[in-house]
Write a protein that holds these residues in place. Structure first.
Motif, PDB file in Angstrom:
ATOM      1  N   LEU A  48       0.860  -1.185   0.000  1.00  0.00           N
ATOM      2  CA  LEU A  48       0.000   0.000   0.000  1.00  0.00           C
ATOM      3  C   LEU A  48       0.894   1.232   0.000  1.00  0.00           C
ATOM      4  O   LEU A  48       1.662   1.461   0.944  1.00  0.00           O
ATOM      5  CB  LEU A  48      -0.910   0.009   1.223  1.00  0.00           C
ATOM      6  CG  LEU A  48      -1.913   1.171   1.302  1.00  0.00           C
ATOM      7  CD1 LEU A  48      -2.871   1.137   0.107  1.00  0.00           C
ATOM      8  CD2 LEU A  48      -2.693   1.119   2.612  1.00  0.00           C
ATOM      9  N   LEU A  49       0.805   2.002  -1.090  1.00  0.00           N
ATOM     10  CA  LEU A  49       1.639   3.191  -1.263  1.00  0.00           C
ATOM     11  C   LEU A  49       0.751   4.432  -1.283  1.00  0.00           C
ATOM     12  O   LEU A  49      -0.002   4.634  -2.246  1.00  0.00           O
ATOM     13  CB  LEU A  49       2.424   3.128  -2.571  1.00  0.00           C
ATOM     14  CG  LEU A  49       3.304   1.910  -2.849  1.00  0.00           C
ATOM     15  CD1 LEU A  49       4.040   2.103  -4.167  1.00  0.00           C
ATOM     16  CD2 LEU A  49       4.285   1.673  -1.717  1.00  0.00           C
ATOM     17  N   PRO A  50       0.797   5.287  -0.260  1.00  0.00           N
ATOM     18  CA  PRO A  50       0.100   6.563  -0.358  1.00  0.00           C
ATOM     19  C   PRO A  50       0.675   7.395  -1.503  1.00  0.00           C
ATOM     20  O   PRO A  50       1.796   7.163  -1.958  1.00  0.00           O
ATOM     21  CB  PRO A  50       0.379   7.222   1.000  1.00  0.00           C
ATOM     22  CG  PRO A  50       0.706   6.090   1.914  1.00  0.00           C
ATOM     23  CD  PRO A  50       1.416   5.087   1.049  1.00  0.00           C
ATOM     24  N   ALA A  51      -0.096   8.357  -1.967  1.00  0.00           N
ATOM     25  CA  ALA A  51       0.380   9.234  -3.039  1.00  0.00           C
ATOM     26  C   ALA A  51       1.712   9.862  -2.645  1.00  0.00           C
ATOM     27  O   ALA A  51       1.929  10.227  -1.489  1.00  0.00           O
ATOM     28  CB  ALA A  51      -0.656  10.323  -3.321  1.00  0.00           C
ATOM     29  N   GLY A  52       2.614   9.930  -3.620  1.00  0.00           N
ATOM     30  CA  GLY A  52       3.902  10.551  -3.388  1.00  0.00           C
ATOM     31  C   GLY A  52       4.944   9.633  -2.784  1.00  0.00           C
ATOM     32  O   GLY A  52       6.010  10.086  -2.360  1.00  0.00           O
ATOM     33  N   THR A  53       4.653   8.324  -2.757  1.00  0.00           N
ATOM     34  CA  THR A  53       5.617   7.375  -2.199  1.00  0.00           C
ATOM     35  C   THR A  53       5.968   6.326  -3.249  1.00  0.00           C
ATOM     36  O   THR A  53       5.439   6.333  -4.360  1.00  0.00           O
ATOM     37  CB  THR A  53       5.075   6.680  -0.940  1.00  0.00           C
ATOM     38  OG1 THR A  53       3.929   5.890  -1.299  1.00  0.00           O
ATOM     39  CG2 THR A  53       4.670   7.689   0.111  1.00  0.00           C
ATOM     40  N   GLY A  54       6.831   5.414  -2.875  1.00  0.00           N
ATOM     41  CA  GLY A  54       7.225   4.345  -3.786  1.00  0.00           C
ATOM     42  C   GLY A  54       8.612   3.868  -3.456  1.00  0.00           C
ATOM     43  O   GLY A  54       9.163   4.138  -2.385  1.00  0.00           O
ATOM     44  N   TYR A  55       9.174   3.149  -4.409  1.00  0.00           N
ATOM     45  CA  TYR A  55      10.504   2.574  -4.245  1.00  0.00           C
ATOM     46  C   TYR A  55      11.423   3.183  -5.308  1.00  0.00           C
ATOM     47  O   TYR A  55      11.278   2.885  -6.491  1.00  0.00           O
ATOM     48  CB  TYR A  55      10.456   1.057  -4.394  1.00  0.00           C
ATOM     49  CG  TYR A  55       9.667   0.378  -3.293  1.00  0.00           C
ATOM     50  CD1 TYR A  55      10.280   0.053  -2.080  1.00  0.00           C
ATOM     51  CD2 TYR A  55       8.320   0.083  -3.463  1.00  0.00           C
ATOM     52  CE1 TYR A  55       9.566  -0.559  -1.068  1.00  0.00           C
ATOM     53  CE2 TYR A  55       7.594  -0.520  -2.449  1.00  0.00           C
ATOM     54  CZ  TYR A  55       8.220  -0.836  -1.248  1.00  0.00           C
ATOM     55  OH  TYR A  55       7.504  -1.423  -0.243  1.00  0.00           O
ATOM     56  N   PRO A  56      12.369   4.041  -4.899  1.00  0.00           N
ATOM     57  CA  PRO A  56      13.317   4.585  -5.879  1.00  0.00           C
ATOM     58  C   PRO A  56      14.231   3.485  -6.399  1.00  0.00           C
ATOM     59  O   PRO A  56      14.118   2.321  -6.003  1.00  0.00           O
ATOM     60  CB  PRO A  56      14.084   5.643  -5.075  1.00  0.00           C
ATOM     61  CG  PRO A  56      13.959   5.206  -3.654  1.00  0.00           C
ATOM     62  CD  PRO A  56      12.622   4.532  -3.541  1.00  0.00           C
ATOM     63  N   ASP A  57      15.132   3.857  -7.279  1.00  0.00           N
ATOM     64  CA  ASP A  57      16.000   2.875  -7.939  1.00  0.00           C
ATOM     65  C   ASP A  57      16.593   1.869  -6.940  1.00  0.00           C
ATOM     66  O   ASP A  57      17.187   2.247  -5.922  1.00  0.00           O
ATOM     67  CB  ASP A  57      17.149   3.584  -8.655  1.00  0.00           C
ATOM     68  CG  ASP A  57      16.712   4.203  -9.971  1.00  0.00           C
ATOM     69  OD1 ASP A  57      15.596   3.893 -10.427  1.00  0.00           O
ATOM     70  OD2 ASP A  57      17.489   4.999 -10.533  1.00  0.00           O
ATOM     71  N   HIS A  58      16.434   0.580  -7.272  1.00  0.00           N
ATOM     72  CA  HIS A  58      16.997  -0.501  -6.459  1.00  0.00           C
ATOM     73  C   HIS A  58      17.269  -1.690  -7.373  1.00  0.00           C
ATOM     74  O   HIS A  58      16.604  -1.870  -8.390  1.00  0.00           O
ATOM     75  CB  HIS A  58      16.056  -0.889  -5.311  1.00  0.00           C
ATOM     76  CG  HIS A  58      14.696  -1.313  -5.764  1.00  0.00           C
ATOM     77  ND1 HIS A  58      13.715  -0.421  -6.156  1.00  0.00           N
ATOM     78  CD2 HIS A  58      14.145  -2.556  -5.887  1.00  0.00           C
ATOM     79  CE1 HIS A  58      12.623  -1.083  -6.494  1.00  0.00           C
ATOM     80  NE2 HIS A  58      12.852  -2.376  -6.351  1.00  0.00           N
ATOM     81  N   PRO A  59      18.255  -2.516  -7.043  1.00  0.00           N
ATOM     82  CA  PRO A  59      18.667  -3.590  -7.955  1.00  0.00           C
ATOM     83  C   PRO A  59      17.972  -4.915  -7.661  1.00  0.00           C
ATOM     84  O   PRO A  59      17.545  -5.201  -6.544  1.00  0.00           O
ATOM     85  CB  PRO A  59      20.167  -3.706  -7.682  1.00  0.00           C
ATOM     86  CG  PRO A  59      20.281  -3.374  -6.214  1.00  0.00           C
ATOM     87  CD  PRO A  59      19.219  -2.327  -5.944  1.00  0.00           C
ATOM     88  N   HIS A  60      17.892  -5.741  -8.708  1.00  0.00           N
ATOM     89  CA  HIS A  60      17.461  -7.132  -8.605  1.00  0.00           C
ATOM     90  C   HIS A  60      18.324  -7.963  -9.547  1.00  0.00           C
ATOM     91  O   HIS A  60      18.796  -7.465 -10.574  1.00  0.00           O
ATOM     92  CB  HIS A  60      16.008  -7.316  -9.038  1.00  0.00           C
ATOM     93  CG  HIS A  60      15.008  -6.721  -8.107  1.00  0.00           C
ATOM     94  ND1 HIS A  60      14.697  -7.274  -6.889  1.00  0.00           N
ATOM     95  CD2 HIS A  60      14.223  -5.616  -8.232  1.00  0.00           C
ATOM     96  CE1 HIS A  60      13.763  -6.552  -6.295  1.00  0.00           C
ATOM     97  NE2 HIS A  60      13.462  -5.530  -7.082  1.00  0.00           N
ATOM     98  N   ALA A  61      18.469  -9.238  -9.230  1.00  0.00           N
ATOM     99  CA  ALA A  61      19.125 -10.182 -10.135  1.00  0.00           C
ATOM    100  C   ALA A  61      18.541 -11.561  -9.888  1.00  0.00           C
ATOM    101  O   ALA A  61      18.179 -11.914  -8.755  1.00  0.00           O
ATOM    102  CB  ALA A  61      20.637 -10.200  -9.913  1.00  0.00           C
TER     103      ALA A  61
END
Length: 225
Positions: A48-61
């Protein structure tokens, strides 16, 4: 043959920077050696992400990431230049391959809820990829990820079935492993009730019938052995 019901209130919960995440399996700081995954599923997060939030650049492999938006809109950008906005009725699959950096954020003024599953791929390395499919909100369980669906995934035998189910009986896939997640529905499985946020893990119980009591969204992962 087992049916293991996991209640919504029993899920691990992370609150950070305005975001709230409910985890079905061990994740990050939350660790339970008896709950690190189910078959190929290694993460199943209700976000659940309120407006103006989130996940900035992050890596996966070396992970297959499948995202289903339940409410709002989720913007994807990645290090290979791909971008897009995912909305209800659409799903995405990110194959991280040898490595990818991506970001997932809300659109301005829009609260967003999404469910994201991570799976172990059959093969490590390789190029990354990103794909989106419009699947709508079918009223019967419909394969949306897998050989019969519009999106493939790099994990053989794993399929995602989705339905915005109406009251009545719903046949579950006949597979050795099933992960049934009630996002917004109320249903009964045998003598057990599933309410929103509950999940059931079935081993050698495929082909059972689920009875939907209150309409809502169901996400069912089926897996071969």
């Amino acid at each position: 043959m087992t049916i293991d019901v996991r209640r919504a209130a029993e899920r691990f919960r992370t609150e950070s920077e305005g975001r709230t995440t409910w985890h079905s399996f061990s994740f990050g700081a939350h660790y339970d050696p008896g709950n690190v995954g189910f078959g190929a599923l290694v993460a199943h997060n209700d976000e659940l992400l309120p407006a103006g939030t989130g996940y900035p650049d992050h890596p996966h492999a070396d992970v297959e990431i499948v995202t289903v938006v339940l409410e709002g809109a989720l913007r994807h950008t990645d290090s290979d230049g791909r971008t897009g906005v995912l909305r209800p009725g659409e799903i995405s699959r990110t194959s991280a391959g040898a490595g990818i950096v991506h970001a997932e954020t809300t659109e301005p003024g829009v609260r967003t809820r999404f469910v994201q599953t991570w799976l172990r791929p059959d093969e490590s390395g390789g190029p990354s990829s990103y794909a989106v499919a419009e699947v709508g909100l079918p009223t019967t369980l419909t394969e949306v990820v897998g050989p019969a669906g519009p999106l493939g995934v790099g994990t053989r035998g794993a399929r995602l079935h989705l339905a915005r189910a109406e009251p009545g009986e719903l046949a579950l896939p006949d597979a050795p492993r099933l992960h049934v997640f009630s996002a917004t529905a109320t249903a009964t499985l045998g003598d057990r009730e599933l309410v929103p946020g509950d999940a059931a893990r079935l081993v050698d119980e495929g082909g059972r019938t689920l009875t939907v009591e209150r309409p809502g969204l169901l996400l069912v992962w089926s897996q071969a052995r």
